[in-house]
Design a protein around this motif. Structure first.
Motif, PDB file in Angstrom:
ATOM      1  N   THR A  87      72.369  -8.272  11.333  1.00 49.74           N
ATOM      2  CA  THR A  87      70.993  -8.731  11.520  1.00 49.74           C
ATOM      3  C   THR A  87      70.404  -8.216  12.831  1.00 49.74           C
ATOM      4  OG1 THR A  87      71.501 -10.733  10.279  1.00 49.74           O
ATOM      5  CG2 THR A  87      69.523 -10.771  11.617  1.00 49.74           C
ATOM      6  N   LEU A 109      67.008  -9.248   5.190  1.00 46.18           N
ATOM      7  CA  LEU A 109      67.052 -10.687   5.452  1.00 46.18           C
ATOM      8  C   LEU A 109      66.916 -11.478   4.162  1.00 46.18           C
ATOM      9  CD1 LEU A 109      64.881 -11.068   8.686  1.00 46.18           C
ATOM     10  CD2 LEU A 109      67.360 -10.842   8.489  1.00 46.18           C
ATOM     11  N   ARG A 110      66.096 -10.998   3.259  1.00 48.20           N
ATOM     12  CA  ARG A 110      65.930 -11.671   1.972  1.00 48.20           C
ATOM     13  C   ARG A 110      67.242 -11.650   1.185  1.00 48.20           C
ATOM     14  NH1 ARG A 110      62.486  -9.415  -3.003  1.00 48.20           N
ATOM     15  NH2 ARG A 110      62.522 -11.272  -4.338  1.00 48.20           N
ATOM     16  N   ASP A 113      69.647 -14.249   2.660  1.00 45.50           N
ATOM     17  CA  ASP A 113      69.206 -15.638   2.597  1.00 45.50           C
ATOM     18  C   ASP A 113      69.600 -16.214   1.237  1.00 45.50           C
ATOM     19  OD1 ASP A 113      67.142 -17.775   1.763  1.00 45.50           O
ATOM     20  OD2 ASP A 113      66.809 -17.601   3.914  1.00 45.50           O
ATOM     21  N   LYS A 114      70.343 -17.333   1.237  1.00 45.62           N
ATOM     22  CA  LYS A 114      70.888 -17.871  -0.008  1.00 45.62           C
ATOM     23  C   LYS A 114      69.795 -18.264  -1.001  1.00 45.62           C
ATOM     24  CE  LYS A 114      74.897 -17.318   1.754  1.00 45.62           C
ATOM     25  NZ  LYS A 114      74.371 -16.551   2.886  1.00 45.62           N
ATOM     26  N   GLU A 116      66.564 -17.209  -1.098  1.00 50.50           N
ATOM     27  CA  GLU A 116      65.831 -16.018  -1.534  1.00 50.50           C
ATOM     28  C   GLU A 116      66.667 -15.188  -2.503  1.00 50.50           C
ATOM     29  OE1 GLU A 116      62.753 -14.974  -0.984  1.00 50.50           O
ATOM     30  OE2 GLU A 116      62.220 -16.736   0.206  1.00 50.50           O
ATOM     31  N   ASP A 149      71.352 -21.371   5.057  1.00 49.35           N
ATOM     32  CA  ASP A 149      70.561 -20.389   4.323  1.00 49.35           C
ATOM     33  C   ASP A 149      70.995 -18.968   4.665  1.00 49.35           C
ATOM     34  OD1 ASP A 149      69.598 -20.677   6.928  1.00 49.35           O
ATOM     35  OD2 ASP A 149      67.539 -20.197   6.386  1.00 49.35           O
ATOM     36  N   ARG A 150      71.385 -18.759   5.933  1.00 49.64           N
ATOM     37  CA  ARG A 150      71.971 -17.487   6.348  1.00 49.64           C
ATOM     38  C   ARG A 150      73.184 -17.790   7.199  1.00 49.64           C
ATOM     39  NH1 ARG A 150      66.782 -14.980   8.951  1.00 49.64           N
ATOM     40  NH2 ARG A 150      68.329 -13.999  10.287  1.00 49.64           N
ATOM     41  N   ARG A 153      72.362 -16.462  12.620  1.00 53.27           N
ATOM     42  CA  ARG A 153      70.992 -16.410  13.114  1.00 53.27           C
ATOM     43  C   ARG A 153      71.001 -15.933  14.562  1.00 53.27           C
ATOM     44  NH1 ARG A 153      66.841 -19.077  10.530  1.00 53.27           N
ATOM     45  NH2 ARG A 153      65.676 -17.907  12.102  1.00 53.27           N
TER      46      ARG A 153
END
Length: 390
Positions: A87, A109-110, A113-114, A116, A149-150, A153
């Motif tokens: 990232t 990133l999409r 992301d879980k 997305e 979600d990720r 970060r």
């Protein structure tokens, strides 16, 4: 061809990638925030140089240290070994001084992301796990999967390099874990724990489509319930699964290496649970089966078109230390029988760390484990404490 792998120091995926790139003729450097004795890839014969990086926070310091390593080593391509490094490097790709081999940053990133990823997967006909509101966990006996979600970060100061996915049992424990993850600055997803077999489809996708692929099935996982492959074998590529996976990657404008993980239910339904846009833990299995995914990714990064390859089925893999810990916990058929089967699975398997041709990483892991055990050893009793200096 010169590649730099940026990692935290103990990544099995980074080690597998360094070995695979070296075997394909690359000169490989490794950059870590630790010294040249602390880690796996840094102790490998495959790496030609070690560089020190600054911590991921602040971002400018990290990016500057990677750019300095690129200048020192003359590297053509920079790979991040973990989600945090991927990232951070993708966000700063214009300042690094070498190719950071990913597609558009927002699309990357999409993909990581879980939520997305689940929406994109559903749009191309891939099944995904059912999602629960934490308040809707029915009782104190229900097991759930709690995910950030990720996984990483690096844009949030104080965030750890990785936020692990965990299996949590009961409404109270789920609420507690959700609060812990949110305190780290991440959004949270609670999923139903679907029973099944862990299956992975790994692929390298270039501008013209897929150039390398491998499919594997886990035979043992660690930790039990929601872990990684402790034992696995390559299998024939499921053409329908592969076609839908490739449609997903196309919709995400994804370039590079992607390992898509599924839980396959007894009825054959394969639910997508994750996408790793990085070197993953059992990467050495695909390489052993004839699909050198890191080398194919490197060729794509340099604008070349490698010959398409597909891993051959029937090649076995073992993550030995994890498989032993699993046997001590699961005790399938009894402790002695499970441990005996674990030891018996080692010969002929490709291992994530151990290698007779490259013993340094395994010795580093052993030394690190002994050091941790020594630090945990209680102080002897009956011995006077030393006098304080004044």
């Amino acid at each position: 061809m010169r590649a730099l792998i940026v990692e935290q120091g103990w990544s099995r995926g980074a080690l597998a990638a360094a070995r695979a790139l070296h075997d394909a003729g690359w000169t490989v450097g490794v950059a870590t925030p630790t010294g040249p004795r602390d880690g796996l890839a840094v102790r490998s014969r495959a790496r030609s140089a070690h560089h020190r990086t600054e911590p991921l926070h602040p971002a400018d310091g990290f990016t500057g240290s990677v750019a300095r390593a690129v200048r020192e080593g003359g590297y053509d391509v920079v790979f991040g070994a973990g989600e945090a490094e991927v990232t951070a490097l993708s966000a700063a790709r214009d300042a690094v001084g070498a190719v950071v081999p990913h597609g558009p940053h927002d699309q990357l990133l999409r993909a990581m992301d879980k939520s997305e990823l689940a929406r994109a997967a559903s749009a191309v006909g891939i099944a995904v796990p059912d999602v629960l509101d934490p308040a809707d966990v029915p009782d104190e006996r229900t097991a759930c999967i709690v995910k950030a979600d990720r996984h990483a970060r690096p844009d949030l100061p104080g965030s750890p390099p990785r936020i692990d996915t965990t299996v949590v049992t009961g409404r109270t424990a789920v609420a507690r874990r959700v609060a812990q993850v949110r305190a780290l600055g991440a959004d949270v997803e609670v999923q139903v724990l679907h029973p099944g077999t862990l299956v992975a489809y790994a692929v390298v996708r270039g501008p013209g489509g897929v150039v390398a692929e491998s499919q594997q099935r886990a035979e043992r996982i660690w930790p039990p319930g929601a872990g990684a492959s402790a034992r696995a074998v390559t299998v024939d590529v499921d053409e329908e699964l592969a076609a839908r996976a490739q449609a997903l990657l196309e919709s995400l404008e994804f370039l590079g290496l992607a390992e898509l993980q599924y839980v396959q239910a007894p009825d054959g339904t394969a639910r997508l649970i994750d996408l790793n846009a990085r070197f993953y833990g059992s990467l050495s299995l695909a390489v052993a089966a004839g699909a050198n995914l890191p080398a194919a990714w490197g060729q794509i990064a340099l604008g070349r078109a490698p010959r398409p390859v597909r891993a051959r089925p029937g090649v076995r893999y073992q993550w030995g230390s994890a498989d032993v810990r699993r046997a001590l916990t699961e005790r399938r058929g009894g402790l002695v029988r499970d441990l005996a089967a674990t030891v018996g699975a080692a010969p002929g398997a490709r291992h994530s760390v151990a290698s007779l041709r490259d013993p340094g990483p395994a010795l580093a892991r052993l030394r690190s484990g002994l050091a941790r055990r020594e630090r945990r050893r209680p102080a002897p009793t009956g011995v006077p404490a030393p006098a304080s200096a004044t």
